[in-house]
Design a protein around this motif. Structure first.
Motif, PDB file in Angstrom:
ATOM      1  N   ALA A  11       0.843  -1.195   0.000  1.00 34.77           N
ATOM      2  CA  ALA A  11       0.000   0.000   0.000  1.00 34.77           C
ATOM      3  C   ALA A  11       0.881   1.248   0.000  1.00 34.77           C
ATOM      4  O   ALA A  11       0.583   2.225  -0.705  1.00 34.77           O
ATOM      5  N   GLY A  12       1.985   1.220   0.757  1.00 37.65           N
ATOM      6  CA  GLY A  12       2.923   2.343   0.748  1.00 37.65           C
ATOM      7  C   GLY A  12       3.509   2.578  -0.631  1.00 37.65           C
ATOM      8  O   GLY A  12       3.624   3.714  -1.085  1.00 37.65           O
ATOM      9  N   VAL A  13       3.876   1.488  -1.317  1.00 37.96           N
ATOM     10  CA  VAL A  13       4.440   1.636  -2.662  1.00 37.96           C
ATOM     11  C   VAL A  13       3.382   2.180  -3.625  1.00 37.96           C
ATOM     12  O   VAL A  13       3.700   2.982  -4.503  1.00 37.96           O
ATOM     13  N   PHE A  14       2.122   1.770  -3.432  1.00 42.84           N
ATOM     14  CA  PHE A  14       1.049   2.293  -4.288  1.00 42.84           C
ATOM     15  C   PHE A  14       0.942   3.814  -4.163  1.00 42.84           C
ATOM     16  O   PHE A  14       0.699   4.506  -5.154  1.00 42.84           O
ATOM     17  N   VAL A  15       1.110   4.334  -2.933  1.00 44.51           N
ATOM     18  CA  VAL A  15       1.072   5.796  -2.754  1.00 44.51           C
ATOM     19  C   VAL A  15       2.191   6.451  -3.553  1.00 44.51           C
ATOM     20  O   VAL A  15       1.989   7.471  -4.216  1.00 44.51           O
ATOM     21  N   LEU A  16       3.379   5.837  -3.520  1.00 41.91           N
ATOM     22  CA  LEU A  16       4.498   6.405  -4.279  1.00 41.91           C
ATOM     23  C   LEU A  16       4.230   6.373  -5.778  1.00 41.91           C
ATOM     24  O   LEU A  16       4.785   7.164  -6.526  1.00 41.91           O
ATOM     25  N   MET A  17       3.369   5.443  -6.223  1.00 38.26           N
ATOM     26  CA  MET A  17       3.008   5.396  -7.642  1.00 38.26           C
ATOM     27  C   MET A  17       1.766   6.240  -7.915  1.00 38.26           C
ATOM     28  O   MET A  17       1.098   6.045  -8.933  1.00 38.26           O
ATOM     29  N   ASP A  18       1.425   7.136  -6.991  1.00 35.85           N
ATOM     30  CA  ASP A  18       0.302   8.082  -7.132  1.00 35.85           C
ATOM     31  C   ASP A  18      -1.068   7.427  -7.086  1.00 35.85           C
ATOM     32  O   ASP A  18      -2.067   8.061  -7.415  1.00 35.85           O
ATOM     33  N   ALA A  19      -1.136   6.156  -6.700  1.00 39.01           N
ATOM     34  CA  ALA A  19      -2.437   5.480  -6.694  1.00 39.01           C
ATOM     35  C   ALA A  19      -2.988   5.478  -5.272  1.00 39.01           C
ATOM     36  O   ALA A  19      -2.979   4.462  -4.582  1.00 39.01           O
ATOM     37  N   VAL A  20      -3.469   6.628  -4.811  1.00 39.53           N
ATOM     38  CA  VAL A  20      -3.887   6.732  -3.406  1.00 39.53           C
ATOM     39  C   VAL A  20      -5.142   5.915  -3.136  1.00 39.53           C
ATOM     40  O   VAL A  20      -5.269   5.288  -2.078  1.00 39.53           O
ATOM     41  N   ASP A  21      -6.082   5.898  -4.095  1.00 34.89           N
ATOM     42  CA  ASP A  21      -7.315   5.126  -3.885  1.00 34.89           C
ATOM     43  C   ASP A  21      -6.996   3.641  -3.751  1.00 34.89           C
ATOM     44  O   ASP A  21      -7.524   2.950  -2.878  1.00 34.89           O
ATOM     45  N   VAL A  22      -6.097   3.176  -4.642  1.00 32.36           N
ATOM     46  CA  VAL A  22      -5.707   1.772  -4.597  1.00 32.36           C
ATOM     47  C   VAL A  22      -5.015   1.480  -3.270  1.00 32.36           C
ATOM     48  O   VAL A  22      -5.238   0.436  -2.657  1.00 32.36           O
ATOM     49  N   ALA A  23      -4.196   2.444  -2.796  1.00 31.94           N
ATOM     50  CA  ALA A  23      -3.435   2.215  -1.564  1.00 31.94           C
ATOM     51  C   ALA A  23      -4.359   2.009  -0.380  1.00 31.94           C
ATOM     52  O   ALA A  23      -4.172   1.072   0.399  1.00 31.94           O
ATOM     53  N   PHE A  24      -5.382   2.852  -0.227  1.00 32.67           N
ATOM     54  CA  PHE A  24      -6.188   2.617   0.974  1.00 32.67           C
ATOM     55  C   PHE A  24      -7.102   1.418   0.837  1.00 32.67           C
ATOM     56  O   PHE A  24      -7.431   0.776   1.831  1.00 32.67           O
ATOM     57  N   THR A  25      -7.473   1.067  -0.406  1.00 35.47           N
ATOM     58  CA  THR A  25      -8.213  -0.179  -0.560  1.00 35.47           C
ATOM     59  C   THR A  25      -7.345  -1.375  -0.189  1.00 35.47           C
ATOM     60  O   THR A  25      -7.781  -2.288   0.510  1.00 35.47           O
ATOM     61  N   GLU A  26      -6.098  -1.355  -0.657  1.00 37.66           N
ATOM     62  CA  GLU A  26      -5.192  -2.466  -0.352  1.00 37.66           C
ATOM     63  C   GLU A  26      -4.916  -2.544   1.150  1.00 37.66           C
ATOM     64  O   GLU A  26      -4.878  -3.633   1.721  1.00 37.66           O
ATOM     65  N   ALA A  27      -4.742  -1.376   1.804  1.00 35.91           N
ATOM     66  CA  ALA A  27      -4.461  -1.392   3.241  1.00 35.91           C
ATOM     67  C   ALA A  27      -5.652  -1.959   4.007  1.00 35.91           C
ATOM     68  O   ALA A  27      -5.482  -2.716   4.970  1.00 35.91           O
ATOM     69  N   ALA A  28      -6.877  -1.605   3.590  1.00 37.37           N
ATOM     70  CA  ALA A  28      -8.054  -2.088   4.310  1.00 37.37           C
ATOM     71  C   ALA A  28      -8.346  -3.539   3.962  1.00 37.37           C
ATOM     72  O   ALA A  28      -8.551  -4.380   4.838  1.00 37.37           O
ATOM     73  N   VAL A  29      -8.359  -3.839   2.653  1.00 40.69           N
ATOM     74  CA  VAL A  29      -8.792  -5.160   2.199  1.00 40.69           C
ATOM     75  C   VAL A  29      -7.660  -6.171   2.268  1.00 40.69           C
ATOM     76  O   VAL A  29      -7.802  -7.251   2.854  1.00 40.69           O
ATOM     77  N   GLY A  30      -6.504  -5.816   1.680  1.00 43.94           N
ATOM     78  CA  GLY A  30      -5.402  -6.769   1.616  1.00 43.94           C
ATOM     79  C   GLY A  30      -4.783  -7.031   2.976  1.00 43.94           C
ATOM     80  O   GLY A  30      -4.626  -8.177   3.396  1.00 43.94           O
ATOM     81  N   ALA A  31      -4.434  -5.939   3.686  1.00 46.75           N
ATOM     82  CA  ALA A  31      -3.760  -6.111   4.972  1.00 46.75           C
ATOM     83  C   ALA A  31      -4.765  -6.464   6.064  1.00 46.75           C
ATOM     84  O   ALA A  31      -4.438  -7.163   7.012  1.00 46.75           O
ATOM     85  N   GLY A  32      -6.001  -5.983   5.946  1.00 44.37           N
ATOM     86  CA  GLY A  32      -6.986  -6.230   7.001  1.00 44.37           C
ATOM     87  C   GLY A  32      -7.774  -7.499   6.779  1.00 44.37           C
ATOM     88  O   GLY A  32      -7.519  -8.532   7.408  1.00 44.37           O
TER      89      GLY A  32
END
Lengths: 117, 176
Positions: free
Chosen positions: B36-57
């Motif tokens: 999710a952190g790397v997604f933020v660096l790739m400018d994909a903020v929406d993807v990052a918080f989805t991944e943090a909630a869904v993937g990590a949670g």
């Protein structure tokens, strides 16, 4: 040929191949699902990597910003993450049922029981 | 970004060597959060918080629940590891060969960054009035995709209920 320009792709391939290896070499079904998830994440990275524009920001429009990254891969990957969790949930349910029927989640044990039927 | 991705590769290789189910699931949660952190660096903020909630949670919780209802420790596989390793290395080599033609990281003129992506950026404020282009494309331009996604989630939910809900019935002798 600039080496650094392609390094992200190679890391993605390392991630993809470690997920692939877990999928085909491990006998434990839970570890297989984890491998599948890692493989999936590597595909997400590939898409988002292609959509990144140098000097761009997240595609949320605001005054004074002219360069944005490509929003299309983000949309596709958002969908893919949700589909991914759906398949993970289904896989988890299947694993629980398999454990109920065979008493094991090891692939070779399941094959052995099938062969002895 | 390369440093974080290097961490990701290290975690993936660590999971590969693990035999303990719980440790592998927890490490895959860390892997999701880091990605999710790397997604933020790739400018994909929406993807990052989805991944943090869904993937990590959620996915970590799901796999932990699965381990709880089955068994935690895995036996070392009796398979020979050589064949999968050869297959993986050959596939990886083919993919690395394929990267020679890939566009440079961050190239604004690369084919994926032309055409429809640019059109979404130009037109979505006028046609939808939503500042977040990802939301606009997701809910408006590609609303049918999202409908299909909802169908997949519904199918999966029905599948999970059909698989696990039947366990509670006592009258069927085939169910435990």
């Amino acid at each position: 040929m600039n080496i650094l320009a392609h390094a992200p792709y190679w890391i993605i391939i390392v991630l993809m191949m470690s997920g692939f290896y877990m999928l085909i070499a491990h006998g434990n079904l839970v570890l297989k699902v984890i491998g599948l998830n890692i493989f999936q994440t590597s595909v997400f990275f590939l898409y988002l990597l292609l959509g990144k524009v140098e000097g761009g920001t997240a595609p949320i429009l605001d005054a004074g910003i002219t360069t944005y990254s490509n929003p299309l891969p983000h949309v596709l990957i958002l969908t893919a993450i949700v589909v991914g969790i759906a398949t993970t949930a289904l896989a988890a349910a299947l694993i629980i049922r398999i454990h109920g029927a065979y008493g094991s989640i090891e692939e070779d044990e399941i094959h052995r029981q099938d062969a002895s039927l | 970004m390369l440093v974080l991705m290097g961490f990701l590769a290290a975690i993936a290789l660590a999971i590969l060597r693990l035999r303990d189910g719980i440790t592998a699931v927890m490490l895959s949660g860390i892997y999701s959060l880091l990605s999710a952190g790397v997604f933020v660096l790739m400018d994909a903020v929406d993807v990052a918080f989805t991944e943090a909630a869904v993937g990590a949670g959620i996915s970590t919780v799901l796999l932990l629940a699965t381990l709880h209802r089955t068994n935690r420790l895995t036996r070392p596989s009796r398979h020979r590891a050589a064949v999968p390793l050869i297959v993986v290395l050959m596939t990886g080599a083919a993919l690395v060969y394929g990267t020679w033609d890939m566009p440079r990281y961050g190239d604004a003129g690369s084919p994926p960054n032309q055409h429809v992506g640019l059109r979404y950026l130009e037109e979505s404020p006028k046609t939808t009035g939503i500042p977040n282009v990802v939301t606009a494309v997701l809910a408006s331009y590609r609303g049918y995709d999202t409908l299909g996604e909802a169908t997949v989630v519904l199918t999966a939910a029905v599948g999970v209920l059909a698989l696990l809900g039947a366990r509670r019935r006592k009258d069927d002798p085939h169910d435990r």
